[in-house]
Design a protein around this motif. Sequence first.
Motif, PDB file in Angstrom:
ATOM      1  N   GLU A   1       0.816  -1.165  -0.082  1.00 33.24           N
ATOM      2  CA  GLU A   1      -0.042  -0.119   0.064  1.00 33.24           C
ATOM      3  C   GLU A   1       0.846   1.147  -0.221  1.00 33.24           C
ATOM      4  O   GLU A   1       0.321   2.131   0.239  1.00 33.24           O
ATOM      5  CB  GLU A   1      -1.148  -0.037   1.191  1.00 33.24           C
TER       6      GLU A   1
ATOM      7  N   THR B   1      -5.798  -0.473  11.000  1.00 34.32           N
ATOM      8  CA  THR B   1      -4.648  -0.967  11.390  1.00 34.32           C
ATOM      9  C   THR B   1      -3.479  -0.332  10.802  1.00 34.32           C
ATOM     10  O   THR B   1      -2.374   0.005  11.568  1.00 34.32           O
ATOM     11  CB  THR B   1      -4.799  -2.470  11.192  1.00 34.32           C
ATOM     12  N   LYS B   2      -3.448  -0.223   9.454  1.00 34.61           N
ATOM     13  CA  LYS B   2      -2.111   0.133   8.749  1.00 34.61           C
ATOM     14  C   LYS B   2      -2.121   1.833   8.857  1.00 34.61           C
ATOM     15  O   LYS B   2      -1.240   2.286   8.014  1.00 34.61           O
ATOM     16  CB  LYS B   2      -2.170  -0.548   7.429  1.00 34.61           C
TER      17      LYS B   2
ATOM     18  N   SER C   1     -11.308  -4.176   3.669  1.00 37.03           N
ATOM     19  CA  SER C   1     -11.570  -4.090   5.023  1.00 37.03           C
ATOM     20  C   SER C   1     -11.107  -2.733   5.849  1.00 37.03           C
ATOM     21  O   SER C   1      -9.908  -2.404   5.692  1.00 37.03           O
ATOM     22  CB  SER C   1     -10.577  -5.266   5.693  1.00 37.03           C
TER      23      SER C   1
ATOM     24  N   ASP D   1      -6.236  -6.549   1.411  1.00 38.03           N
ATOM     25  CA  ASP D   1      -6.773  -6.564   2.649  1.00 38.03           C
ATOM     26  C   ASP D   1      -7.158  -5.114   2.853  1.00 38.03           C
ATOM     27  O   ASP D   1      -8.539  -4.718   3.282  1.00 38.03           O
ATOM     28  CB  ASP D   1      -5.943  -7.000   3.794  1.00 38.03           C
ATOM     29  N   ASN D   2      -6.449  -4.053   2.658  1.00 42.97           N
ATOM     30  CA  ASN D   2      -6.996  -2.716   3.235  1.00 42.97           C
ATOM     31  C   ASN D   2      -7.777  -1.982   2.095  1.00 42.97           C
ATOM     32  O   ASN D   2      -8.246  -0.899   2.211  1.00 42.97           O
ATOM     33  CB  ASN D   2      -5.629  -1.783   3.650  1.00 42.97           C
TER      34      ASN D   2
ATOM     35  N   GLY E   1     -10.913   0.213   2.383  1.00 47.70           N
ATOM     36  CA  GLY E   1     -11.640  -0.456   3.072  1.00 47.70           C
ATOM     37  C   GLY E   1     -13.290  -0.626   2.603  1.00 47.70           C
ATOM     38  O   GLY E   1     -13.933  -1.201   3.165  1.00 47.70           O
TER      39      GLY E   1
ATOM     40  N   THR F   1     -11.181  -2.405   8.903  1.00 53.39           N
ATOM     41  CA  THR F   1     -10.358  -2.739  10.125  1.00 53.39           C
ATOM     42  C   THR F   1      -8.609  -2.663   9.700  1.00 53.39           C
ATOM     43  O   THR F   1      -7.904  -2.069  10.288  1.00 53.39           O
ATOM     44  CB  THR F   1     -10.590  -4.101  10.701  1.00 53.39           C
ATOM     45  N   ALA F   2      -8.379  -3.445   8.493  1.00 50.50           N
ATOM     46  CA  ALA F   2      -7.246  -3.587   8.059  1.00 50.50           C
ATOM     47  C   ALA F   2      -6.717  -2.341   7.555  1.00 50.50           C
ATOM     48  O   ALA F   2      -5.477  -1.823   7.948  1.00 50.50           O
ATOM     49  CB  ALA F   2      -6.999  -4.587   6.742  1.00 50.50           C
ATOM     50  N   ALA F   3      -7.412  -1.398   6.983  1.00 54.62           N
ATOM     51  CA  ALA F   3      -6.875   0.130   6.462  1.00 54.62           C
ATOM     52  C   ALA F   3      -6.628   0.897   7.853  1.00 54.62           C
ATOM     53  O   ALA F   3      -5.612   1.512   7.755  1.00 54.62           O
ATOM     54  CB  ALA F   3      -8.357   0.599   5.649  1.00 54.62           C
TER      55      ALA F   3
END
Length: 468
Positions: A337, A383-384, A377, A373-374, A392, A379-381
């Motif tokens: 990303e 988190t990063k 999601s 993932d990001n 997301g 949540t994943a975005a």
Amino acid sequence: MRIENHPFSELKIGDSAEMRRLLTIDDLYVFAAATGNHNPMHLPREDGDGDGIAEAVAPGMFIASLVATVLGMQLPGPGTLYRRQTLNFATRAHAGEEIRIHVEVTEKHTDGTVTLKTAIHRIGDNALILSGEAEVIAPPKYAAFEDMHLPGLVVQRHRHFEALLDRARSLPPIPTAVVCPQEPNSLGGALLAAKESIITPILVGDPQKISAAAAESDTDITGFELLAATHPRDAAATACALVNSGRAAAVMKGHLHTDDLLKPMLDKTNGLRVGRRFTHVFVMDVPGMPAPIMVTDAAINIAPDLATKVDIVQNAIDLALALGIATPRVGVLSAVETINIGIQSSVDAALLSKMAERGQIRGGLVDGPLAMDNAISLTAARTKGITSEVAGRADILVVPGIDAGNMLAKQLAYISHAEGAGLVLGARVPVILNSRADGRMSRLASCAVAALYQAHVCGTDMAEAPWQ
């Protein structure tokens, strides 16, 4: 979630509890799958009694089981066991209705059992749906439970495609040149869409092979126009002529290679080119996802350069707008990303994002590079640490190349049980592209997506997408 009980010693006459529950179509499918009771009266979109109306009646024993939910979760609560239950049905509940389940203690017995009055009413008109009486063994001592985790449950229903089909049925059927429908699947897909009033097929190909496919599938094709073309490329050229003369508003792939279908369309004189490159979009209905996901390009452009990716993105945005997504969000995928000059897809993604900011790509929000993932999601975005209107919640996933796109689409289909509608864009009309392995819903949805796209291009007003 914390749940606790009310032991026998604490229960009093008049104690009561209730809960509300919205009945959903998924409830009906789950009950049918769990019990094996496939009575069409209880299945959405089925006419169980022949009156021409799909009933979607909630099964009586499913409704009754909600009484057990209140008994087991609230009053008396965990530890409760049934002795008996009487059920009197006053009327029926249906998917889409909200109900209220109420229980009240009426008697306590020396053997540790309790009698409760039970009732279910429909919220809105307060109509009585169910009444009765339960006798249960109350828990002998207090207990409480924390965080009781259950396995997740995803109903493999393609509700987004069902909504698209409903919208497409409200449009006039589009005349569609079906190229080489010379085996039962490809012929059957076109005729199924015709039966649903989504397309009007013009069958183009070898008459003997088409007739043999119809005979093999016990299908009557006498009511459909059939134009003879022995070679697949001749059939594709005939389809182009039908479009250019205004007789066809879409083309549908039958039993032929994609190259043979597309090559006559690329002809500069008699083809269907209108300026942009031909690109392919899969519209994927993934069970459990709140909206369809579009994957592009997974079928035509093998290793697209930046200029090709611009057309890939713009075509996908145009399709998303046609499907009713007001502001399509485009996630341009890479392995990372962040921009890495050693990974060309990450560089292309950043350039596409900047081009959208400058108005060189219009109609949607574009961001990249994003990892898978990001992109889907939140949540994943988070988190990063990615702050973006797209991360997301991407509607469109732009893959680096055909390898990644093909694998992603097939993973969604075979692992996540998605159905995919396939469309080629960039031509004068939409080109419906199905695989021989595609099922009934994929074929129908592909035709529906084409009809909605063509209606959008022609300026027909379309309602906002049902998933927004």
